[in-house]
Write an enzyme that holds these catalytic residues in place. Structure first.
Site, short mmCIF file in Angstrom:
data_model
loop_
_atom_site.label_atom_id
_atom_site.label_comp_id
_atom_site.label_asym_id
_atom_site.label_seq_id
_atom_site.Cartn_x
_atom_site.Cartn_y
_atom_site.Cartn_z
N ASP A 18 -1.33 1.02 -0.06
CA ASP A 18 -1.05 1.96 -1.13
C ASP A 18 -1.03 3.35 -0.49
O ASP A 18 -1.52 3.53 0.63
CB ASP A 18 -2.14 1.87 -2.20
CG ASP A 18 -1.99 2.90 -3.30
OD1 ASP A 18 -0.87 3.06 -3.81
OD2 ASP A 18 -3.00 3.56 -3.63
N ASP A 20 -1.33 7.03 -2.32
CA ASP A 20 -2.19 8.09 -2.84
C ASP A 20 -3.66 7.69 -2.82
O ASP A 20 -4.04 6.63 -3.34
CB ASP A 20 -1.78 8.45 -4.27
CG ASP A 20 -0.35 8.97 -4.34
OD1 ASP A 20 0.24 9.22 -3.28
OD2 ASP A 20 0.17 9.11 -5.47
#
Length: 277
Positions: A18, A20
Site C-alpha cells: 500500500d 499512503d
C-alpha cells in the site's frame, strides 16, 4: 520473516505495498492540496480544511463506509477540470512533495525484496498517474491504482473507471499472480489500514505497517508481524545520483486521483464537524 534469497527454481513471488502511511508518511492525495489551490483548482476554504483533514487521516484514517462516501463525492468535485492544467501542476511539484516523505524503512524493505529476487508492486487507491511516478521513483516493478475517466474535451468527466480499494485490490493481486506467475502463498503484503485486509489475506506473508486500531487488532489476533515506520528520508540522500525523468503522460490521472480524494476528505471533515455540533 523476510527470506533474504529467492529460490529461482520455484514460481515467482512479489511484495505488494500500500502507499499512503505505508511507504510514504502522508496521504499522496492531500499532499497536492496547496499546489491545487495555487493553481486555482480548489478554493482557499477547501485548502485550509485539508490541514485538518490531513490530521484526521494521520490520526486514524477512514473506515469502509467513509471511503465509499468519499468515492461518490469525489466524482462531482473533479468534473470539468482541465487535464493540461492539472498535469502541469503535478509535474512541477510531484518530486519535491513526495520525495521528502518516503519512509526510510519502506525504501530499505523494497531494496531487500528486490535483492531477494522478488517483484515490488505498489497497490494504491490514489490516481494511477500519481502512483506510477512514485513507483518509478521507488524502483517498483508495477503498480495498481485508481483510474479516472478523461472526456474527449480533455477534461475530467467525474467518473471513476477503476477504483483500487478493498476487495478490488485483492482481485487485482490475484489477476497479477495469474498473469505474472506469482505464487501468492509465498508473497508478501504491507498496509496500514483494515480496509486492506482482503489484500493482506491474499498472500502468505502479510504485514501491518503503522496499523490503524482495527488492523492492529486483526494483526495481533492472527499473529501477523507489526512494523513501525517513522523515519521519512529523501531518496536523494539514500541515492545521491538519483535522477527522475519527467513523465507528462502519467501526471494527468495522478492529479485527478489526488484532487478527487482530497475533495472526499474535505467532505468527511465537514461532516464530522457538523455531527459534533
Amino acid at each position: 520473516m523476510l527470506d533474504l534469497v529467492e529460490n529461482h527454481s520455484l514460481p515467482r513471488t512479489a511484495a505488494f505495498f500500500d502507499l499512503d502511511k505505508t511507504v510514504i508518511a502522508k496521504s499522496s492525495t492531500l499532499t497536492f492540496s496547496k499546489s491545487f489551490y495555487q493553481g486555482g483548482l480548489i478554493s482557499r476554504r477547501a485548502a485550509l480544511r485539508t490541514a485538518y483533514i490531513q490530521f484526521v487521516f494521520l490520526a486514524g484514517g477512514a473506515d469502509h463506509d467513509q471511503m465509499e462516501r468519499m468515492r461518490k463525492y469525489l466524482s462531482a468535485m473533479c468534473r470539468g477540470w482541465n487535464v493540461q492544467q492539472v498535469k502541469e501542476i503535478v509535474a512541477e511539484t510531484l518530486h519535491d512533495l513526495i520525495d521528502p516523505i518516503i519512509y526510510d524503512e519502506a525504501a530499505s524493505l523494497i531494496e531487500q525484496h528486490h535483492k531477494a529476487g522478488r517483484d515490488v508492486v505498489i497497490v494504491s487507491t490514489s490516481g494511477a498517474e500519481v502512483v506510477e511516478p512514485i513507483g518509478e521513483l521507488l524502483g517498483a516493478d508495477r503498480v495498481v491504482a485508481t483510474r479516472m475517466v478523461v472526456g474527449e474535451d480533455g477534461c475530467f468527466t467525474g467518473e471513476v473507471e477503476y477504483y483500487a480499494y478493498g476487495p478490488t485490490k485483492a482481485d487485482a493481486i490475484k489477476e497479477l499472480a495469474a498473469s505474472e506467475g506469482y505464487d501468492l502463498p509465498r508473497c508478501y503484503a504491507y498496509s496500514d489500514s483494515a480496509t486492506d485486509l482482503p489484500m493482506l489475506e491474499s498472500v502468505g506473508h502479510p504485514h501491518a505497517v503503522n496499523p490503524d486500531r482495527a488492523l492492529r487488532r486483526e494483526a495481533v489476533a492472527r499473529s501477523w508481524p507489526i512494523l513501525d515506520f517513522h523515519r521519512p528520508v529523501r531518496l536523494k540522500q539514500r541515492l545521491p545520483n538519483l535522477s527522475v525523468p519527467p513523465r507528462p503522460a502519467l501526471v494527468v490521472a495522478a492529479a485527478v486521483g489526488a484532487a478527487a480524494a482530497t475533495a472526499g476528505l474535505v467532505w468527511y471533515a465537514s461532516r464530522r464537524r457538523a455531527t459534533a455540533v
